[in-house]
Design a protein around this motif. Structure first.
Motif, mmCIF file in Angstrom:
data_model
loop_
_atom_site.group_PDB
_atom_site.id
_atom_site.type_symbol
_atom_site.label_atom_id
_atom_site.label_comp_id
_atom_site.label_asym_id
_atom_site.label_seq_id
_atom_site.Cartn_x
_atom_site.Cartn_y
_atom_site.Cartn_z
ATOM 1 N N THR A 51 41.124 33.593 39.482
ATOM 2 C CA THR A 51 41.650 32.183 39.131
ATOM 3 C C THR A 51 42.219 31.238 40.349
ATOM 4 O OG1 THR A 51 43.905 32.989 38.857
ATOM 5 C CG2 THR A 51 42.664 32.616 36.861
ATOM 6 N N GLY A 52 41.295 31.020 41.225
ATOM 7 C CA GLY A 52 41.544 30.181 42.300
ATOM 8 C C GLY A 52 42.693 31.061 43.317
ATOM 9 N N ILE A 53 43.761 30.573 43.463
ATOM 10 C CA ILE A 53 44.873 31.361 44.258
ATOM 11 C C ILE A 53 45.745 32.011 43.503
ATOM 12 C CG2 ILE A 53 44.652 29.664 46.323
ATOM 13 C CD1 ILE A 53 47.328 28.549 45.268
ATOM 14 N N TYR A 54 45.897 31.719 42.112
ATOM 15 C CA TYR A 54 46.946 32.555 41.318
ATOM 16 C C TYR A 54 46.718 34.019 41.055
ATOM 17 C CZ TYR A 54 47.771 27.359 40.627
ATOM 18 O OH TYR A 54 47.966 26.155 40.863
ATOM 19 N N HIS A 55 45.607 34.319 41.259
ATOM 20 C CA HIS A 55 45.373 35.928 41.090
ATOM 21 C C HIS A 55 45.551 36.827 42.083
ATOM 22 C CE1 HIS A 55 41.790 35.143 42.485
ATOM 23 N NE2 HIS A 55 41.591 36.420 42.753
ATOM 24 N N VAL A 56 45.610 36.066 43.244
ATOM 25 C CA VAL A 56 45.617 36.926 44.750
ATOM 26 C C VAL A 56 46.968 37.887 44.733
ATOM 27 C CG1 VAL A 56 45.261 36.773 46.993
ATOM 28 C CG2 VAL A 56 44.004 35.296 45.643
ATOM 29 N N ASN A 57 47.881 37.081 44.606
ATOM 30 C CA ASN A 57 49.353 38.123 45.028
ATOM 31 C C ASN A 57 49.330 39.239 43.948
ATOM 32 O OD1 ASN A 57 49.929 36.727 47.112
ATOM 33 N ND2 ASN A 57 51.251 35.344 45.813
ATOM 34 N N LEU A 58 49.089 39.125 42.670
ATOM 35 C CA LEU A 58 48.868 40.287 41.670
ATOM 36 C C LEU A 58 48.141 41.076 42.081
ATOM 37 C CD1 LEU A 58 49.850 41.365 39.173
ATOM 38 C CD2 LEU A 58 47.995 40.035 38.110
ATOM 39 N N ALA A 59 46.721 40.804 42.532
ATOM 40 C CA ALA A 59 45.808 41.695 42.670
ATOM 41 C C ALA A 59 45.922 42.414 43.944
ATOM 42 C CB ALA A 59 44.316 41.020 43.001
ATOM 43 N N LYS A 60 46.785 41.900 44.974
ATOM 44 C CA LYS A 60 47.156 42.658 46.236
ATOM 45 C C LYS A 60 48.296 43.691 45.655
ATOM 46 C CE LYS A 60 45.962 39.258 49.835
ATOM 47 N NZ LYS A 60 46.383 38.539 50.758
ATOM 48 N N TYR A 61 49.299 43.256 44.701
ATOM 49 C CA TYR A 61 50.365 44.113 44.480
ATOM 50 C C TYR A 61 49.780 45.335 43.730
ATOM 51 C CZ TYR A 61 55.108 44.885 43.108
ATOM 52 O OH TYR A 61 56.473 45.523 42.944
ATOM 53 N N LEU A 62 48.814 45.105 43.022
ATOM 54 C CA LEU A 62 48.466 46.254 42.202
ATOM 55 C C LEU A 62 47.399 47.112 42.577
ATOM 56 C CD1 LEU A 62 48.034 44.429 38.667
ATOM 57 C CD2 LEU A 62 49.977 45.654 39.429
ATOM 58 N N MET A 63 46.783 46.629 43.721
ATOM 59 C CA MET A 63 45.570 47.428 44.156
ATOM 60 C C MET A 63 45.965 48.832 44.962
ATOM 61 S SD MET A 63 43.242 44.798 46.228
ATOM 62 C CE MET A 63 42.444 43.586 45.416
ATOM 63 N N GLY A 64 47.201 49.246 45.262
ATOM 64 C CA GLY A 64 47.265 50.626 45.822
ATOM 65 C C GLY A 64 47.134 51.630 44.678
ATOM 66 N N GLU A 65 47.774 51.255 43.488
ATOM 67 C CA GLU A 65 47.898 52.181 42.316
ATOM 68 C C GLU A 65 46.976 52.139 41.326
ATOM 69 O OE1 GLU A 65 49.957 54.600 42.659
ATOM 70 O OE2 GLU A 65 50.755 54.176 44.669
ATOM 71 N N TYR A 66 46.241 51.151 41.167
ATOM 72 C CA TYR A 66 45.645 50.736 39.880
ATOM 73 C C TYR A 66 44.128 50.377 40.333
ATOM 74 C CZ TYR A 66 49.878 50.320 37.786
ATOM 75 O OH TYR A 66 51.214 50.899 37.241
ATOM 76 N N ASP A 67 43.115 50.487 39.599
ATOM 77 C CA ASP A 67 41.819 50.183 39.766
ATOM 78 C C ASP A 67 41.589 48.781 39.369
ATOM 79 O OD1 ASP A 67 38.899 50.205 39.923
ATOM 80 O OD2 ASP A 67 38.725 51.684 38.385
ATOM 81 N N VAL A 68 41.790 47.774 40.316
ATOM 82 C CA VAL A 68 41.671 46.397 40.117
ATOM 83 C C VAL A 68 40.400 45.815 40.045
ATOM 84 C CG1 VAL A 68 42.743 43.907 40.618
ATOM 85 C CG2 VAL A 68 44.120 46.054 41.118
ATOM 86 N N ARG A 69 40.089 45.131 38.790
ATOM 87 C CA ARG A 69 38.625 44.481 38.969
ATOM 88 C C ARG A 69 38.909 43.010 38.733
ATOM 89 N NH1 ARG A 69 35.311 48.733 36.307
ATOM 90 N NH2 ARG A 69 36.244 50.873 37.093
ATOM 91 N N ILE A 70 38.294 42.176 39.690
ATOM 92 C CA ILE A 70 38.528 40.833 39.771
ATOM 93 C C ILE A 70 37.277 40.283 39.168
ATOM 94 C CG2 ILE A 70 38.673 38.611 41.184
ATOM 95 C CD1 ILE A 70 41.082 40.719 41.401
ATOM 96 N N ILE A 71 37.619 39.460 37.722
ATOM 97 C CA ILE A 71 36.676 39.177 36.911
ATOM 98 C C ILE A 71 36.250 37.883 37.191
ATOM 99 C CG2 ILE A 71 35.555 38.937 34.594
ATOM 100 C CD1 ILE A 71 36.230 41.895 35.370
ATOM 101 N N ASN A 72 34.683 37.414 37.643
ATOM 102 C CA ASN A 72 34.579 36.139 37.676
ATOM 103 C C ASN A 72 34.553 35.078 36.354
ATOM 104 O OD1 ASN A 72 32.535 33.702 37.739
ATOM 105 N ND2 ASN A 72 31.757 34.493 39.667
ATOM 106 N N PRO A 73 35.413 34.042 36.517
ATOM 107 C CA PRO A 73 35.463 33.241 35.348
ATOM 108 C C PRO A 73 34.449 32.914 34.451
ATOM 109 C CG PRO A 73 36.421 32.109 37.094
ATOM 110 C CD PRO A 73 35.715 33.309 37.728
ATOM 111 N N PHE A 74 33.089 32.970 35.098
ATOM 112 C CA PHE A 74 31.819 32.566 34.554
ATOM 113 C C PHE A 74 31.467 33.650 33.692
ATOM 114 C CE2 PHE A 74 27.176 32.867 34.504
ATOM 115 C CZ PHE A 74 26.855 31.552 33.878
#
Length: 139
Positions: A51-74
């Motif tokens: 979501t533009g810039i709004y997801h970046v901090n959350l993704a970075k925060y969770l990446m160490g302990e979680y299997d984070v998958r960034i989903i394209n809005p399309f």
């Protein structure tokens, strides 16, 4: 056993999380991220819409302990075209469903690399705008 899955709809001010049949709402800040960690077990697969810039901090925060998958809005939009209307709760649930349907083809390291590339590109654009004297306010 398959890892649990959560979907998180991200906006400027709030996060809507779908996990194990329940919806949760948190602020989009460190306090909200910590609440997500309290509910979601480590190793959980987490689907987050880009979501533009709004997801970046959350993704970075969770990446160490979680299997984070960034989903394209399309992808989310196409997925919803077949399965319902747009709402924050519906989006969070659909993100979780997309992660389940993805299997393991997209990993946390992929998300980390994409996030790093996104940071590099946006910083480069900002630097060029400053160097070229680009007037961002149209004055």
């Amino acid at each position: 056993m398959e890892a649990p899955v959560t979907g998180i709809d991200v906006s400027k001010d709030k996060l809507i999380m779908y996990f194990q049949g329940k919806f949760y709402e948190f602020p989009n800040d460190r306090q909200g991220y910590e609440e997500i960690i309290k509910i979601s077990p480590k190793g959980c697969k987490v689907g987050i819409e880009s979501t533009g810039i709004y997801h970046v901090n959350l993704a970075k925060y969770l990446m160490g302990e979680y299997d984070v998958r960034i989903i394209n809005p399309f992808i989310l939009k196409k997925f919803k075209d077949f399965r319902g209307k747009k709402s924050d709760k519906n989006d969070a649930k659909k993100l979780a469903e997309i992660v389940v349907s993805m299997g393991s083809e997209f990993t946390t390291s992929d998300a980390r690399e994409l996030t790093s590339q996104w940071d590099f590109v946006t910083r480069s654009i900002a630097r060029v705008k400053v160097e070229e004297g680009f007037d961002t306010f149209g004055l």
